[in-house]
Each structure stands twice: as structure tokens, then as C-alpha cells.
Design a protein around this motif. Structure first.
Motif, mmCIF file in Angstrom:
data_model
loop_
_atom_site.group_PDB
_atom_site.id
_atom_site.type_symbol
_atom_site.label_atom_id
_atom_site.label_comp_id
_atom_site.label_asym_id
_atom_site.label_seq_id
_atom_site.Cartn_x
_atom_site.Cartn_y
_atom_site.Cartn_z
ATOM 1 N N ILE A 34 0.609 -1.336 -0.014
ATOM 2 C CA ILE A 34 0.135 0.086 0.067
ATOM 3 C C ILE A 34 0.793 1.484 -0.209
ATOM 4 O O ILE A 34 0.997 2.047 -0.273
ATOM 5 C CB ILE A 34 -1.108 -0.322 1.168
ATOM 6 N N SER A 35 1.718 0.873 0.060
ATOM 7 C CA SER A 35 3.340 1.946 0.424
ATOM 8 C C SER A 35 3.571 2.730 -0.654
ATOM 9 O O SER A 35 4.174 3.570 -1.221
ATOM 10 C CB SER A 35 4.023 1.842 1.357
ATOM 11 N N ARG A 36 3.405 1.573 -2.146
ATOM 12 C CA ARG A 36 4.246 2.082 -3.038
ATOM 13 C C ARG A 36 2.660 2.474 -4.534
ATOM 14 O O ARG A 36 2.877 2.779 -5.408
ATOM 15 C CB ARG A 36 4.305 1.033 -3.986
ATOM 16 N N LEU A 37 1.620 2.588 -3.950
ATOM 17 C CA LEU A 37 0.648 3.249 -4.491
ATOM 18 C C LEU A 37 0.745 4.256 -5.086
ATOM 19 O O LEU A 37 1.609 5.279 -4.633
ATOM 20 C CB LEU A 37 -0.741 3.378 -4.229
ATOM 21 N N PRO A 38 0.931 4.558 -6.863
ATOM 22 C CA PRO A 38 0.970 5.588 -7.979
ATOM 23 C C PRO A 38 -0.071 6.806 -6.295
ATOM 24 O O PRO A 38 -1.246 5.896 -5.979
ATOM 25 C CB PRO A 38 0.427 5.704 -8.627
ATOM 26 N N LEU A 39 0.644 7.809 -6.857
ATOM 27 C CA LEU A 39 -0.525 8.910 -6.270
ATOM 28 C C LEU A 39 -1.610 9.673 -7.211
ATOM 29 O O LEU A 39 -1.400 9.652 -8.910
ATOM 30 C CB LEU A 39 -0.107 10.671 -6.146
#
Length: 222
Positions: free
Chosen positions: A88-93
Motif C-alpha cells: 500500500i506504500s507503493r501506490l501511485p498518487l
């Protein structure tokens, strides 16, 4: 810690667990990990319920928070990500996230007149890189004049306000022939029409005063 922060702590704890593929995670393992995290960060020895973690897993799988986490159950007992590279910390903005961050960065850059801003400069630069701010023209235009008289008092007075220090101000009002001396409890710095002002209460009768920084001659702690 608020309920929203509690939930975020659990989401990131579950995410950390599921990314650790060296271990097999049961529902109870995830409950224990979330309870341990709550104790570690908040000192609260409260057991997170099984139902709470089940709802967290459901929320993480959904698109309500933008996670859409590929959480699966295997062998009818263990949880994992079907995509081992997911986090979840690598999700694109999202475009909305980027607009919000751009606006925040515009405002943060306004405070580069304060020495303490330099402690944040690295963080702001990384945010700029993350959201590609250099590709976007500023949409907030603040008044500023780096040669403005009185700016040298900003950091001095800021520190006195932060430390709740009573100060002696020598001030030469525009319509006065001679400077006057004031003993002030300072509490606010405010910019108005490209000028900075100090607001404070006079020691003794607590009468409210405001002083234009460009008319201040001296500032000393009492």
C-alpha cells in the motif's frame, strides 16, 4: 490516537506482515501484530478484535481508500498478497492527491524567510520531485519583498514567541518624534499587505499592541 490513525496503523501493520513472505500469516497472527503495534506506538495494552482486522482486510481489498490490495486466503487459513511486489506504500498518487500536494508545497515554500524552514527544505524538495512540481506553474502568488525592512526580526521574535519569553521592544512609531520602550508578552507574527506585524500584550495591564517590524529598533528578552 484518533480512530482514523488507529486504522492507518493497522493497515500498515497488516501490509508489513503480508509483505513478509518468509512467514505464513493467520488471522490471529495479524490480530496480534496489530495489537503489538498499538502498544508500541501508543503504549495501549488493548487487544485488537478479530472482527476489526477482518473489516480492515475488507477495506484494504476495496477501492474506497484506493488500495485494492490483492489479499488472498490460501489453504483456508493463511493470508498473503497474490502479487508479492504489492504494497500500500507503493501506490501511485492520484491526480487529486497531486493537486492537493502541489497546493501544500506552494504554501510551504512561502516560509523560506524563517530559519526553521531550512530544516524542512529537503522534505519539500523531495515532495517536489515526487509530484513533478517543476512541470507546473505556481498557482498561488504570495507578496514578498526580500529587501523589506524589519525581516531581520522575524526569526528572533519567532523564537521568543515559541519559548514564551517576555521581551523589551524599542519602537519608533511613524507619528512619534522619539522611540518608546515596551515590555511585551509576544504571541503572534502576522503578515498583512507585504508588511510583518508583531502582536502582544503589555506586561502589567495586558493591553493589546501591534508593532510593524519595520519600525522596531530593538528586541531583547527581559
Amino acid at each position: 490516537m484518533s480512530q482514523n490513525k488507529n486504522a492507518l496503523l493497522r493497515y500498515h501493520t497488516i501490509d508489513r506482515c503480508l509483505r513478509n513472505t518468509a512467514r505464513r500469516w493467520t488471522l490471529q497472527d495479524l490480530v496480534d501484530a496489530c495489537s503489538d503495534a498499538l502498544y508500541e506506538y501508543e503504549g495501549k495494552d488493548d487487544q485488537v478484535s478479530v472482527r476489526t482486522v477482518q473489516l480492515d482486510l475488507q477495506m484494504m481489498r476495496s477501492d474506497r481508500l484506493g488500495y485494492e490490495a490483492p489479499i488472498e486466503v490460501y489453504e483456508r487459513k493463511y493470508y498473503r498478497y497474490s502479487d508479492p511486489d504489492y504494497s500500500i506504500s507503493r501506490l501511485p498518487l492520484s491526480s487529486h492527491d497531486i493537486e492537493l500536494l502541489n497546493g501544500a508545497i506552494d504554501i510551504l515554500r512561502r516560509f523560506d524567510e524563517f530559519d526553521r524552514y531550512h530544516d524542512m527544505a529537503d522534505v519539500v524538495s523531495r515532495l517536489q520531485d515526487r509530484v513533478a512540481l517543476t512541470e507546473r506553474r505556481p498557482i498561488v502568488d504570495f507578496e514578498r519583498n526580500r529587501r523589506l525592512k524589519g525581516l531581520e526580526w522575524l526569526n528572533v521574535i519567532y523564537d521568543f514567541i515559541s519559548s514564551r519569553t517576555t521581551i523589551r521592544v524599542v519602537y519608533h512609531s511613524f507619528n512619534a518624534r522619539h522611540p518608546s520602550e515596551y515590555f511585551i508578552f509576544p504571541y503572534l507574527l502576522k503578515e498583512y499587505r507585504n508588511r510583518w506585524f508583531l502582536f502582544g500584550s503589555r506586561a502589567g495591564d495586558m493591553k493589546l499592541f501591534n508593532f510593524a517590524l519595520d519600525r522596531i529598533l530593538e528586541v531583547n528578552p527581559c
